[in-house]
Motif scaffolding. Structure first.
Motif, PDB file in Angstrom:
ATOM      1  N   ASP A  40       0.874  -1.171   0.000  1.00 30.38           N
ATOM      2  CA  ASP A  40       0.000   0.000   0.000  1.00 30.38           C
ATOM      3  C   ASP A  40       0.910   1.220   0.000  1.00 30.38           C
ATOM      4  O   ASP A  40       1.484   1.578   1.028  1.00 30.38           O
ATOM      5  CB  ASP A  40      -0.919  -0.013   1.228  1.00 30.38           C
ATOM      6  CG  ASP A  40      -1.852   1.191   1.264  1.00 30.38           C
ATOM      7  OD1 ASP A  40      -2.047   1.815   0.217  1.00 30.38           O
ATOM      8  OD2 ASP A  40      -2.386   1.492   2.351  1.00 30.38           O
ATOM      9  N   LEU A  41       1.049   1.863  -1.148  1.00 31.84           N
ATOM     10  CA  LEU A  41       2.032   2.919  -1.338  1.00 31.84           C
ATOM     11  C   LEU A  41       1.364   4.285  -1.152  1.00 31.84           C
ATOM     12  O   LEU A  41       0.465   4.646  -1.901  1.00 31.84           O
ATOM     13  CB  LEU A  41       2.636   2.803  -2.739  1.00 31.84           C
ATOM     14  CG  LEU A  41       3.815   3.710  -3.054  1.00 31.84           C
ATOM     15  CD1 LEU A  41       4.945   3.510  -2.048  1.00 31.84           C
ATOM     16  CD2 LEU A  41       4.319   3.439  -4.468  1.00 31.84           C
ATOM     17  N   GLY A  42       1.819   5.029  -0.138  1.00 31.55           N
ATOM     18  CA  GLY A  42       1.179   6.287   0.219  1.00 31.55           C
ATOM     19  C   GLY A  42      -0.046   6.020   1.072  1.00 31.55           C
ATOM     20  O   GLY A  42      -1.142   6.498   0.783  1.00 31.55           O
ATOM     21  N   CYS A  43       0.144   5.266   2.154  1.00 28.32           N
ATOM     22  CA  CYS A  43      -0.988   4.743   2.928  1.00 28.32           C
ATOM     23  C   CYS A  43      -1.680   5.800   3.775  1.00 28.32           C
ATOM     24  O   CYS A  43      -2.786   5.578   4.259  1.00 28.32           O
ATOM     25  CB  CYS A  43      -0.522   3.597   3.824  1.00 28.32           C
ATOM     26  SG  CYS A  43       0.626   4.099   5.148  1.00 28.32           S
ATOM     27  N   GLY A  44      -1.055   6.952   4.012  1.00 28.37           N
ATOM     28  CA  GLY A  44      -1.684   7.979   4.835  1.00 28.37           C
ATOM     29  C   GLY A  44      -2.012   7.476   6.219  1.00 28.37           C
ATOM     30  O   GLY A  44      -1.189   6.832   6.878  1.00 28.37           O
ATOM     31  N   THR A  45      -3.226   7.736   6.669  1.00 34.46           N
ATOM     32  CA  THR A  45      -3.650   7.293   7.999  1.00 34.46           C
ATOM     33  C   THR A  45      -4.196   5.865   8.001  1.00 34.46           C
ATOM     34  O   THR A  45      -4.758   5.421   9.000  1.00 34.46           O
ATOM     35  CB  THR A  45      -4.730   8.238   8.572  1.00 34.46           C
ATOM     36  OG1 THR A  45      -5.854   8.260   7.690  1.00 34.46           O
ATOM     37  CG2 THR A  45      -4.188   9.647   8.746  1.00 34.46           C
ATOM     38  N   GLY A  46      -4.045   5.153   6.899  1.00 31.57           N
ATOM     39  CA  GLY A  46      -4.405   3.741   6.860  1.00 31.57           C
ATOM     40  C   GLY A  46      -5.761   3.420   6.273  1.00 31.57           C
ATOM     41  O   GLY A  46      -6.152   2.249   6.252  1.00 31.57           O
ATOM     42  N   THR A  47      -6.473   4.430   5.756  1.00 30.32           N
ATOM     43  CA  THR A  47      -7.787   4.133   5.164  1.00 30.32           C
ATOM     44  C   THR A  47      -7.635   3.270   3.922  1.00 30.32           C
ATOM     45  O   THR A  47      -8.420   2.340   3.691  1.00 30.32           O
ATOM     46  CB  THR A  47      -8.528   5.434   4.824  1.00 30.32           C
ATOM     47  OG1 THR A  47      -8.579   6.269   5.981  1.00 30.32           O
ATOM     48  CG2 THR A  47      -9.948   5.139   4.376  1.00 30.32           C
ATOM     49  N   SER A  48      -6.621   3.545   3.115  1.00 31.58           N
ATOM     50  CA  SER A  48      -6.383   2.700   1.939  1.00 31.58           C
ATOM     51  C   SER A  48      -5.898   1.318   2.353  1.00 31.58           C
ATOM     52  O   SER A  48      -6.213   0.317   1.688  1.00 31.58           O
ATOM     53  CB  SER A  48      -5.371   3.366   1.004  1.00 31.58           C
ATOM     54  OG  SER A  48      -4.162   3.656   1.680  1.00 31.58           O
ATOM     55  N   THR A  49      -5.139   1.239   3.443  1.00 26.26           N
ATOM     56  CA  THR A  49      -4.689  -0.063   3.958  1.00 26.26           C
ATOM     57  C   THR A  49      -5.893  -0.904   4.364  1.00 26.26           C
ATOM     58  O   THR A  49      -5.947  -2.113   4.086  1.00 26.26           O
ATOM     59  CB  THR A  49      -3.759   0.129   5.165  1.00 26.26           C
ATOM     60  OG1 THR A  49      -2.816   1.164   4.881  1.00 26.26           O
ATOM     61  CG2 THR A  49      -3.026  -1.156   5.506  1.00 26.26           C
ATOM     62  N   ALA A  50      -6.856  -0.270   5.031  1.00 20.50           N
ATOM     63  CA  ALA A  50      -8.073  -0.976   5.436  1.00 20.50           C
ATOM     64  C   ALA A  50      -8.859  -1.452   4.223  1.00 20.50           C
ATOM     65  O   ALA A  50      -9.431  -2.552   4.237  1.00 20.50           O
ATOM     66  CB  ALA A  50      -8.939  -0.062   6.306  1.00 20.50           C
ATOM     67  N   ALA A  51      -8.886  -0.639   3.164  1.00 22.13           N
ATOM     68  CA  ALA A  51      -9.578  -1.048   1.937  1.00 22.13           C
ATOM     69  C   ALA A  51      -8.901  -2.256   1.317  1.00 22.13           C
ATOM     70  O   ALA A  51      -9.567  -3.201   0.863  1.00 22.13           O
ATOM     71  CB  ALA A  51      -9.607   0.117   0.948  1.00 22.13           C
ATOM     72  N   LEU A  52      -7.565  -2.262   1.304  1.00 22.04           N
ATOM     73  CA  LEU A  52      -6.820  -3.391   0.755  1.00 22.04           C
ATOM     74  C   LEU A  52      -7.010  -4.632   1.613  1.00 22.04           C
ATOM     75  O   LEU A  52      -7.195  -5.744   1.090  1.00 22.04           O
ATOM     76  CB  LEU A  52      -5.340  -3.011   0.672  1.00 22.04           C
ATOM     77  CG  LEU A  52      -4.411  -3.877  -0.175  1.00 22.04           C
ATOM     78  CD1 LEU A  52      -4.920  -4.018  -1.598  1.00 22.04           C
ATOM     79  CD2 LEU A  52      -3.010  -3.285  -0.163  1.00 22.04           C
ATOM     80  N   LEU A  53      -7.015  -4.452   2.918  1.00 23.14           N
ATOM     81  CA  LEU A  53      -7.216  -5.576   3.831  1.00 23.14           C
ATOM     82  C   LEU A  53      -8.614  -6.177   3.672  1.00 23.14           C
ATOM     83  O   LEU A  53      -8.789  -7.397   3.763  1.00 23.14           O
ATOM     84  CB  LEU A  53      -6.999  -5.117   5.271  1.00 23.14           C
ATOM     85  CG  LEU A  53      -7.094  -6.169   6.359  1.00 23.14           C
ATOM     86  CD1 LEU A  53      -5.999  -7.229   6.210  1.00 23.14           C
ATOM     87  CD2 LEU A  53      -6.987  -5.504   7.741  1.00 23.14           C
ATOM     88  N   ALA A  54      -9.601  -5.328   3.413  1.00 23.22           N
ATOM     89  CA  ALA A  54     -10.971  -5.824   3.245  1.00 23.22           C
ATOM     90  C   ALA A  54     -11.100  -6.739   2.036  1.00 23.22           C
ATOM     91  O   ALA A  54     -11.851  -7.715   2.060  1.00 23.22           O
ATOM     92  CB  ALA A  54     -11.942  -4.649   3.119  1.00 23.22           C
ATOM     93  N   THR A  55     -10.341  -6.445   0.982  1.00 27.11           N
ATOM     94  CA  THR A  55     -10.426  -7.281  -0.225  1.00 27.11           C
ATOM     95  C   THR A  55      -9.435  -8.439  -0.207  1.00 27.11           C
ATOM     96  O   THR A  55      -9.611  -9.409  -0.939  1.00 27.11           O
ATOM     97  CB  THR A  55     -10.218  -6.417  -1.487  1.00 27.11           C
ATOM     98  OG1 THR A  55     -10.694  -7.122  -2.637  1.00 27.11           O
ATOM     99  CG2 THR A  55      -8.775  -6.040  -1.689  1.00 27.11           C
ATOM    100  N   ALA A  56      -8.395  -8.341   0.639  1.00 27.00           N
ATOM    101  CA  ALA A  56      -7.374  -9.398   0.711  1.00 27.00           C
ATOM    102  C   ALA A  56      -7.010  -9.655   2.166  1.00 27.00           C
ATOM    103  O   ALA A  56      -5.883  -9.376   2.599  1.00 27.00           O
ATOM    104  CB  ALA A  56      -6.150  -8.983  -0.095  1.00 27.00           C
ATOM    105  N   PRO A  57      -7.949 -10.195   2.963  1.00 24.92           N
ATOM    106  CA  PRO A  57      -7.718 -10.342   4.402  1.00 24.92           C
ATOM    107  C   PRO A  57      -6.630 -11.329   4.766  1.00 24.92           C
ATOM    108  O   PRO A  57      -6.124 -11.307   5.901  1.00 24.92           O
ATOM    109  CB  PRO A  57      -9.084 -10.804   4.929  1.00 24.92           C
ATOM    110  CG  PRO A  57      -9.766 -11.426   3.741  1.00 24.92           C
ATOM    111  CD  PRO A  57      -9.298 -10.638   2.566  1.00 24.92           C
TER     112      PRO A  57
END
Length: 240
Positions: free
Chosen positions: A54-71
């Protein structure tokens, strides 16, 4: 059109980190659209056995989106802003998620061998997008997938006008109220200055990516925000 760059931009994000999640939460569809873009990576098996960046993850909202699709995946989240990264790392995460403080151009600390890269709201904020694309291509396994979720205007004057109206009416006043007016002026101007969708897809192809497609997002962001998906060449496609 004055924009923030490099350390100056990281410092602005550091200052804004405490209120960033609150401000993005008022954007209709912000989190749902990130999840939609993450799903467009089409990762099999819930990400089992995959290594994702997750490149440029900021506060982790994009990380959470990635985790939701690839737990079931291993996820390495990277950001240049120490303040944003601190907010991200403080949230509850499963053991397979880790955080690295690094500029997008310097991914050595994150390692390599990634099966997919997710980059949300990153490319218009870097000084040299081509250098970042080169770093991403190096970090990806042959045939690995890239999804870029970004404010990339269609090129239509109407979409440009809608973006400016939203910024003047909502984004800039909210940024000033939060004490981060400079960062949110950058947000507005950086979108106007960045590649249009045809320009960005052409940039990806020049960087050697294959199967490049731009996919729209729904709602008010149609024509303003897109998911651009692509693949690194596999071993058979590499130039000798």
């Amino acid at each position: 059109m004055t924009l923030l760059h490099d350390g100056e931009l990281s410092a602005a994000f550091d200052h804004a980190a405490r209120r960033y999640d609150l401000l993005t939460a008022v954007n209709p569809g912000y989190r749902a659209d990130l999840r939609r873009s993450a799903r467009r990576l089409r990762l099999p098996g819930g990400g089992r056995g995959l290594r994702l960046l997750d490149l440029g993850c900021g506060t982790g909202t994009s990380t959470a989106a990635l985790l939701a699709t690839a737990p079931h995946a291993e996820i390495v989240a990277v950001d240049a802003s120490a303040g944003m990264l601190e907010r991200a790392a403080a949230k509850p995460w499963p053991p397979g998620v880790s955080f690295v403080h690094a500029p997008a151009e310097e991914l050595g600390g994150a390692g390599g061998g990634f099966d997919a890269v997710f980059a949300a709201y990153l490319f218009r904020n870097v000084t040299d997008p081509d250098a970042v694309l080169a770093a991403v291509r190096t970090a990806l396994e042959p045939g690995g997938r890239l999804a870029v979720h970004e404010y990339t205007l269609s090129g239509s004057a109407a979409h440009r006008a809608v973006w400016t109206a939203v910024c003047r009416g909502i984004v800039l006043p909210a940024g000033r109220l939060a004490g981060d007016g400079g960062l949110y002026r950058h947000l507005w101007r950086s979108v106007l200055a960045f590649d249009t969708v045809p320009e960005f897809t052409a940039r990806l192809r020049r960087a050697g990516f294959r199967q490049v497609r731009a996919l729209p997002l729904p709602g008010w962001q149609t024509g303003i925000t897109h998911t651009v998906v692509a693949a690194a060449p596999d071993a058979r496609q590499e130039t000798p």
